[in-house]
Every structure is written in structure tokens, then in C-alpha cells.
Design a protein around this motif. Structure first.
Motif, PDB file in Angstrom:
ATOM      1  N   LYS A   1      17.988 -20.986 132.180  1.00  0.00           N
ATOM      2  CA  LYS A   1      16.609 -21.406 132.479  1.00  0.00           C
ATOM      3  C   LYS A   1      16.317 -22.734 131.755  1.00  0.00           C
ATOM      4  O   LYS A   1      16.626 -22.878 130.575  1.00  0.00           O
ATOM      5  CB  LYS A   1      15.640 -20.303 132.020  1.00  0.00           C
ATOM      6  CG  LYS A   1      14.237 -20.486 132.536  1.00  0.00           C
ATOM      7  CD  LYS A   1      13.522 -19.155 132.635  1.00  0.00           C
ATOM      8  CE  LYS A   1      12.083 -19.368 133.051  1.00  0.00           C
ATOM      9  NZ  LYS A   1      11.456 -18.151 133.548  1.00  0.00           N
TER      10      LYS A   1
ATOM     11  N   GLY B   1       5.107 -16.541 146.287  1.00  0.00           N
ATOM     12  CA  GLY B   1       4.455 -16.645 144.982  1.00  0.00           C
ATOM     13  C   GLY B   1       4.214 -15.276 144.394  1.00  0.00           C
ATOM     14  O   GLY B   1       4.294 -15.071 143.193  1.00  0.00           O
TER      15      GLY B   1
ATOM     16  N   ARG C   1      16.348 -15.337 132.033  1.00  0.00           N
ATOM     17  CA  ARG C   1      15.026 -15.197 131.430  1.00  0.00           C
ATOM     18  C   ARG C   1      13.970 -15.049 132.510  1.00  0.00           C
ATOM     19  O   ARG C   1      14.179 -15.437 133.651  1.00  0.00           O
ATOM     20  CB  ARG C   1      14.713 -16.435 130.580  1.00  0.00           C
ATOM     21  CG  ARG C   1      15.571 -16.492 129.333  1.00  0.00           C
ATOM     22  CD  ARG C   1      15.617 -17.878 128.729  1.00  0.00           C
ATOM     23  NE  ARG C   1      14.482 -18.171 127.871  1.00  0.00           N
ATOM     24  CZ  ARG C   1      14.394 -19.256 127.107  1.00  0.00           C
ATOM     25  NH1 ARG C   1      15.348 -20.158 127.095  1.00  0.00           N
ATOM     26  NH2 ARG C   1      13.339 -19.457 126.360  1.00  0.00           N
ATOM     27  N   GLN C   2      12.851 -14.472 132.129  1.00  0.00           N
ATOM     28  CA  GLN C   2      11.717 -14.398 133.058  1.00  0.00           C
ATOM     29  C   GLN C   2      10.491 -14.965 132.362  1.00  0.00           C
ATOM     30  O   GLN C   2      10.627 -15.898 131.558  1.00  0.00           O
ATOM     31  CB  GLN C   2      11.557 -13.005 133.632  1.00  0.00           C
ATOM     32  CG  GLN C   2      11.604 -11.856 132.628  1.00  0.00           C
ATOM     33  CD  GLN C   2      11.476 -10.524 133.343  1.00  0.00           C
ATOM     34  OE1 GLN C   2      10.373 -10.098 133.650  1.00  0.00           O
ATOM     35  NE2 GLN C   2      12.586  -9.851 133.606  1.00  0.00           N
TER      36      GLN C   2
ATOM     37  N   LYS D   1      11.097 -16.800 144.641  1.00  0.00           N
ATOM     38  CA  LYS D   1      10.544 -17.112 143.310  1.00  0.00           C
ATOM     39  C   LYS D   1       9.713 -18.387 143.477  1.00  0.00           C
ATOM     40  O   LYS D   1      10.084 -19.485 143.032  1.00  0.00           O
ATOM     41  CB  LYS D   1      11.644 -17.245 142.247  1.00  0.00           C
ATOM     42  CG  LYS D   1      12.917 -17.959 142.613  1.00  0.00           C
ATOM     43  CD  LYS D   1      13.815 -18.198 141.401  1.00  0.00           C
ATOM     44  CE  LYS D   1      13.631 -19.606 140.873  1.00  0.00           C
ATOM     45  NZ  LYS D   1      14.200 -19.931 139.614  1.00  0.00           N
TER      46      LYS D   1
ATOM     47  N   ASN E   1      19.137 -16.765 135.795  1.00  0.00           N
ATOM     48  CA  ASN E   1      19.010 -17.682 134.649  1.00  0.00           C
ATOM     49  C   ASN E   1      18.674 -16.928 133.350  1.00  0.00           C
ATOM     50  O   ASN E   1      18.336 -17.546 132.342  1.00  0.00           O
ATOM     51  CB  ASN E   1      18.009 -18.799 134.951  1.00  0.00           C
ATOM     52  CG  ASN E   1      16.603 -18.293 135.188  1.00  0.00           C
ATOM     53  OD1 ASN E   1      16.237 -17.199 134.741  1.00  0.00           O
ATOM     54  ND2 ASN E   1      15.782 -19.079 135.879  1.00  0.00           N
TER      55      ASN E   1
ATOM     56  N   LEU F   1       5.807 -12.248 143.625  1.00  0.00           N
ATOM     57  CA  LEU F   1       7.238 -11.955 143.490  1.00  0.00           C
ATOM     58  C   LEU F   1       7.650 -10.724 144.283  1.00  0.00           C
ATOM     59  O   LEU F   1       6.924  -9.738 144.331  1.00  0.00           O
ATOM     60  CB  LEU F   1       7.594 -11.771 142.014  1.00  0.00           C
ATOM     61  CG  LEU F   1       7.431 -13.017 141.134  1.00  0.00           C
ATOM     62  CD1 LEU F   1       7.628 -12.653 139.665  1.00  0.00           C
ATOM     63  CD2 LEU F   1       8.381 -14.124 141.540  1.00  0.00           C
TER      64      LEU F   1
ATOM     65  N   GLY G   1      14.670 -14.634 141.981  1.00  0.00           N
ATOM     66  CA  GLY G   1      14.903 -14.749 140.541  1.00  0.00           C
ATOM     67  C   GLY G   1      15.426 -13.450 139.931  1.00  0.00           C
ATOM     68  O   GLY G   1      15.213 -12.360 140.482  1.00  0.00           O
ATOM     69  N   ASP G   2      16.066 -13.568 138.776  1.00  0.00           N
ATOM     70  CA  ASP G   2      16.584 -12.350 138.131  1.00  0.00           C
ATOM     71  C   ASP G   2      15.438 -11.475 137.624  1.00  0.00           C
ATOM     72  O   ASP G   2      15.464 -10.250 137.745  1.00  0.00           O
ATOM     73  CB  ASP G   2      17.588 -12.665 137.008  1.00  0.00           C
ATOM     74  CG  ASP G   2      17.034 -13.558 135.918  1.00  0.00           C
ATOM     75  OD1 ASP G   2      16.191 -14.425 136.219  1.00  0.00           O
ATOM     76  OD2 ASP G   2      17.435 -13.399 134.753  1.00  0.00           O
ATOM     77  N   GLY G   3      14.388 -12.112 137.105  1.00  0.00           N
ATOM     78  CA  GLY G   3      13.219 -11.344 136.679  1.00  0.00           C
ATOM     79  C   GLY G   3      12.509 -10.752 137.885  1.00  0.00           C
ATOM     80  O   GLY G   3      12.025  -9.608 137.856  1.00  0.00           O
ATOM     81  N   GLU G   4      12.483 -11.507 138.956  1.00  0.00           N
ATOM     82  CA  GLU G   4      11.843 -11.037 140.192  1.00  0.00           C
ATOM     83  C   GLU G   4      12.468  -9.733 140.676  1.00  0.00           C
ATOM     84  O   GLU G   4      11.787  -8.905 141.313  1.00  0.00           O
ATOM     85  CB  GLU G   4      11.978 -12.125 141.278  1.00  0.00           C
ATOM     86  CG  GLU G   4      11.336 -11.731 142.591  1.00  0.00           C
ATOM     87  CD  GLU G   4      11.394 -12.810 143.650  1.00  0.00           C
ATOM     88  OE1 GLU G   4      12.059 -13.836 143.435  1.00  0.00           O
ATOM     89  OE2 GLU G   4      10.755 -12.612 144.699  1.00  0.00           O
TER      90      GLU G   4
ATOM     91  N   HIS H   1       7.144 -19.710 142.309  1.00  0.00           N
ATOM     92  CA  HIS H   1       6.646 -20.558 141.220  1.00  0.00           C
ATOM     93  C   HIS H   1       7.560 -21.747 140.956  1.00  0.00           C
ATOM     94  O   HIS H   1       7.170 -22.690 140.286  1.00  0.00           O
ATOM     95  CB  HIS H   1       6.458 -19.727 139.940  1.00  0.00           C
ATOM     96  CG  HIS H   1       7.703 -19.043 139.501  1.00  0.00           C
ATOM     97  ND1 HIS H   1       8.154 -17.870 140.072  1.00  0.00           N
ATOM     98  CD2 HIS H   1       8.619 -19.367 138.549  1.00  0.00           C
ATOM     99  CE1 HIS H   1       9.290 -17.504 139.490  1.00  0.00           C
ATOM    100  NE2 HIS H   1       9.587 -18.403 138.566  1.00  0.00           N
TER     101      HIS H   1
HETATM  102  C1  LIG Z   1       3.998  -9.720 141.948  1.00  0.00           C
HETATM  103  C2  LIG Z   1       3.967 -10.732 140.834  1.00  0.00           C
HETATM  104  N1  LIG Z   1       3.900 -10.315 139.561  1.00  0.00           N
HETATM  105  C3  LIG Z   1       3.843 -11.226 138.555  1.00  0.00           C
HETATM  106  C4  LIG Z   1       3.878 -12.572 138.826  1.00  0.00           C
HETATM  107  C5  LIG Z   1       3.789 -13.560 137.694  1.00  0.00           C
HETATM  108  N2  LIG Z   1       5.088 -14.216 137.463  1.00  0.00           N
HETATM  109  C6  LIG Z   1       5.347 -15.443 137.940  1.00  0.00           C
HETATM  110  S1  LIG Z   1       6.879 -15.963 137.597  1.00  0.00           S
HETATM  111  C7  LIG Z   1       7.252 -14.548 136.757  1.00  0.00           C
HETATM  112  C8  LIG Z   1       8.606 -14.339 136.147  1.00  0.00           C
HETATM  113  C9  LIG Z   1       9.699 -14.464 137.155  1.00  0.00           C
HETATM  114  O1  LIG Z   1      10.950 -14.437 136.553  1.00  0.00           O
HETATM  115  P1  LIG Z   1      12.217 -14.918 137.336  1.00  0.00           P
HETATM  116  O2  LIG Z   1      12.238 -14.289 138.668  1.00  0.00           O
HETATM  117  O3  LIG Z   1      13.399 -14.671 136.471  1.00  0.00           O
HETATM  118  O4  LIG Z   1      11.940 -16.444 137.550  1.00  0.00           O
HETATM  119  P2  LIG Z   1      12.579 -17.721 136.807  1.00  0.00           P
HETATM  120  O5  LIG Z   1      13.101 -17.299 135.481  1.00  0.00           O
HETATM  121  O6  LIG Z   1      13.657 -18.185 137.679  1.00  0.00           O
HETATM  122  O7  LIG Z   1      11.457 -18.701 136.679  1.00  0.00           O
HETATM  123  C10 LIG Z   1       6.146 -13.682 136.757  1.00  0.00           C
HETATM  124  C11 LIG Z   1       6.129 -12.361 136.106  1.00  0.00           C
HETATM  125  C12 LIG Z   1       3.957 -12.957 140.182  1.00  0.00           C
HETATM  126  N3  LIG Z   1       4.018 -14.254 140.549  1.00  0.00           N
HETATM  127  N4  LIG Z   1       4.015 -12.038 141.155  1.00  0.00           N
END
Ligand SMILES: Cc1ncc(C[n+]2csc(CCOP(=O)(O)OP(=O)(O)O)c2C)c(N)n1
Length: 285
Positions: free
Chosen positions: A242, A118, A181-182, A69, A179, A120, A148-151, A71
Motif C-alpha cells: 500500500k 465506492g 492493508r486496509q 475498491k 496490498n 465496498l 481490494g484485500d480489505g474489501e 476509493h
Molecule cells: C461497504 C463499505 N464499508 C466501508 C467503507 C469504508 N472504506 C473505504 S476504503 C476501506 C478499506 C478498504 O481496504 P482495501 O480493500 O484493502 O483497499 P486498499 O487498501 O486497496 O485501499 C473502507 C473500510 C466503504 N467504502 N464501503
């Protein structure tokens, strides 16, 4: 964990959390929520569990971290700076042109960053490959995969998990930052993953531990247990929040990427930075 160690790691976590807030506020925007929820994990990794050498980031026997994750780079950069991989002043260059600290980790730019991430999902395959390679070479090293859970909406993650489990890559410690949330909502509303614990077990991870995401002692104990579990795949699920550690940001409706563009948000950050600063000063006195 003895009291002295817990105190040290709590202090390190406070420093990392303060750095994250300061550097994002300085930048004016950034991925606050997902950075804050891995602060305690970073403190445990860099304050205790990782075998790394800040003076020799390319040390061939080092443990590896893959922050899939990506970001949440600000939390990683803060931990690396606190550990001495590069000067702390560099933190304020996040995202500047030509910086060594791009918004998402780049292994060619930052000492201590072993994998570029970066996009995901992709870090999961990279970590599986790294760990598999280490295993085939008979190396005594660990690869920590933070996802990440959203990942986990990305199908690629599950292919990587199948490989990790099928090849019994006990040296790849999978850590899910659950966490809840995404980017734009609650993970259960966007695409309900149901139980990560049951899913990971079903995928062949026979040691799946769930711990509070901000509980330093529990995280460290879970890593100890994972390291001791040699015959099979290991997963640790961080049951967290989060924006963790600052009530205002935990409750902020949109806390994924925060813009510091109004008085209320700036005040919340300033108050938290001041409170963390006081805590750090008191602990170091
Ligand atoms: C392949 C891809 N799709 C979309 C994104 C845009 N993006 C960045 S963070 C994110 C949400 C990630 O959620 P999660 O994994 O839960 O991260 P956290 O809540 O821990 O920040 C998205 C959709 C990306 N970076 N890569």
C-alpha cells in the motif's frame, strides 16, 4: 514483453503515479495508499491490454473495468486522463462541486468509467453480472474486476466469486490488490483472510496467479495467460504494498487517506513528484 513496450509502460506508470500525487496534494487529502498500489496495473490495462477507444467511451465492443475498491478512483482517473478520455487539467477538479471526477467513480459522470463504485463489495456482483451478460450474448469482451484485500471482508464478494466460477466466466478477470492493508490496519489483523490463493482455488477458480503488484511485465503476462485460459474462472493476485512506489508513503503508518497538512508529508510528495518528473523528462528526451 519487448524492451520498447516495457519502457513505454514504465513511463506511463510514472505519469499515472505523478498525476495521483499531484491531484491529491492539490486537493489536500485523499486515498493515496490504495491508489498507488494499482498504478502499474492501470498502466498495463490502459497502455496495453484493454480494448477501449477514448474517442468513443461507449463503444459497444469495449472491455469493461469495474474498480470495486472505488476509493482508488484517483489512479483510474489518472490513467483515463493519460489515455485521452478527458483533458488532463480536469484531474485537478477531483471532488470539487459539480466535478466530472467525484472522489468515488460514477458511471454517469466520467468518460471511461463503466460502473459506479465506492460501497465496498458491490462492484464484484456488478462485474459478475456484466460478464455473465456478455457471455450469454456471445460477445468477445473482457470485464476486469479490481477488488481490494480489505474489501474481501465483505461477504458479497464471495457470492460473486461463486457465480463467476460456477458459470465459468473466463471473460471476468478478477484482480485482487493484495496490498496487505486496509483503512485502519493490516488486513491479517483486522480479519485474517488467510491465503487468498487457496481461497480462490477452493471457490473454483482454476487459474490463480500471484504476481508482484509493481511488476509490469509479470502483470501483463498474467493477463495474457488469463485471456488464453478459456475454460474456467481466472484470478490474478497482486502481491503488493500500500502506497507503492514512494518509500515515505509505503512506510507511513496511516497511508489509506492521507492529509497533506504538514511540512513532512508535503515535502515527501513534492520530492516524489520532482523525481518522477525528472524520470519522465529523461525517458521522453
Ligand atoms: C461497504 C463499505 N464499508 C466501508 C467503507 C469504508 N472504506 C473505504 S476504503 C476501506 C478499506 C478498504 O481496504 P482495501 O480493500 O484493502 O483497499 P486498499 O487498501 O486497496 O485501499 C473502507 C473500510 C466503504 N467504502 N464501503
Amino acid at each position: 514483453m519487448d524492451k520498447v513496450e516495457l519502457k513505454e509502460l514504465t513511463l506511463l506508470a510514472a505519469k499515472i503515479r505523478k498525476d495521483v500525487l499531484e491531484l491529491l496534494k492539490h486537493r489536500g487529502y485523499g486515498h493515496l495508499g490504495g491508489s498507488m498500489s494499482i498504478v502499474e496495473l492501470m498502466a498495463v490495462l490502459y497502455g496495453k491490454q484493454l480494448r477501449v477507444d477514448p474517442a468513443n467511451p461507449q463503444w459497444e465492443d469495449r472491455d469493461m473495468v469495474v474498480l470495486s475498491k472505488g476509493h482508488s478512483g484517483p489512479a483510474w482517473y489518472s490513467a483515463l486522463a493519460e489515455k485521452g478520455f478527458f483533458p488532463k487539467e480536469k484531474l485537478m477538479t477531483l471532488n470539487d462541486g459539480g466535478t466530472m471526477l467525484p472522489s468515488h467513480p460514477d458511471r454517469t459522470k466520467t468518460p471511461g468509467v463503466d460502473m459506479t463504485t465506492g460501497s465496498l463489495g458491490q462492484g464484484t456482483s456488478a462485474a459478475a453480472g456484466i460478464a455473465y451478460g456478455q457471455k450469454l450474448k456471445g460477445q468477445d469482451r473482457y470485464t476486469y474486476l479490481i477488488v481490494g484485500d480489505g474489501e474481501l471482508n465483505e461477504g458479497q464478494c464471495w457470492e460473486a466469486f461463486m457465480l463467476i466460477a460456477a458459470r465459468k466466466l473466463n471473460n471476468c478477470i478478477v484482480i485482487i490488490d493484495d496490498n496487505k492493508r486496509q483503512l485502519d490496519g493490516y488486513t491479517k489483523d483486522v480479519l485474517n483472510p488467510f491465503s487468498f490463493e487457496e481461497k480462490m482455488k477452493a471457490f473454483g477458480f482454476d487459474l490463480v496467479q500471484v504476481v508482484k503488484g509493481n511488476d509490469i511485465e509479470a502483470i501483463s503476462n498474467a493477463i495474457d495467460k488469463a485471456k488464453a485460459h478459456k475454460d474456467g474462472a481466472n484470478c490474478i493476485i497482486l502481491d503488493g504494498i500500500k502506497g507503492s512506489g514512494v518509500k515515505y508513503f509505503e512506510e507511513l503508518k496511516s497511508n489509506h487517506s492521507v492529509k497533506f497538512n504538514n511540512d513532512e508529508i508535503n515535502k515527501a510528495a513534492d520530492d516524489a513528484i520532482a523525481a518522477l518528473g525528472e524520470f519522465i523528462e529523461k525517458e521522453e528526451a
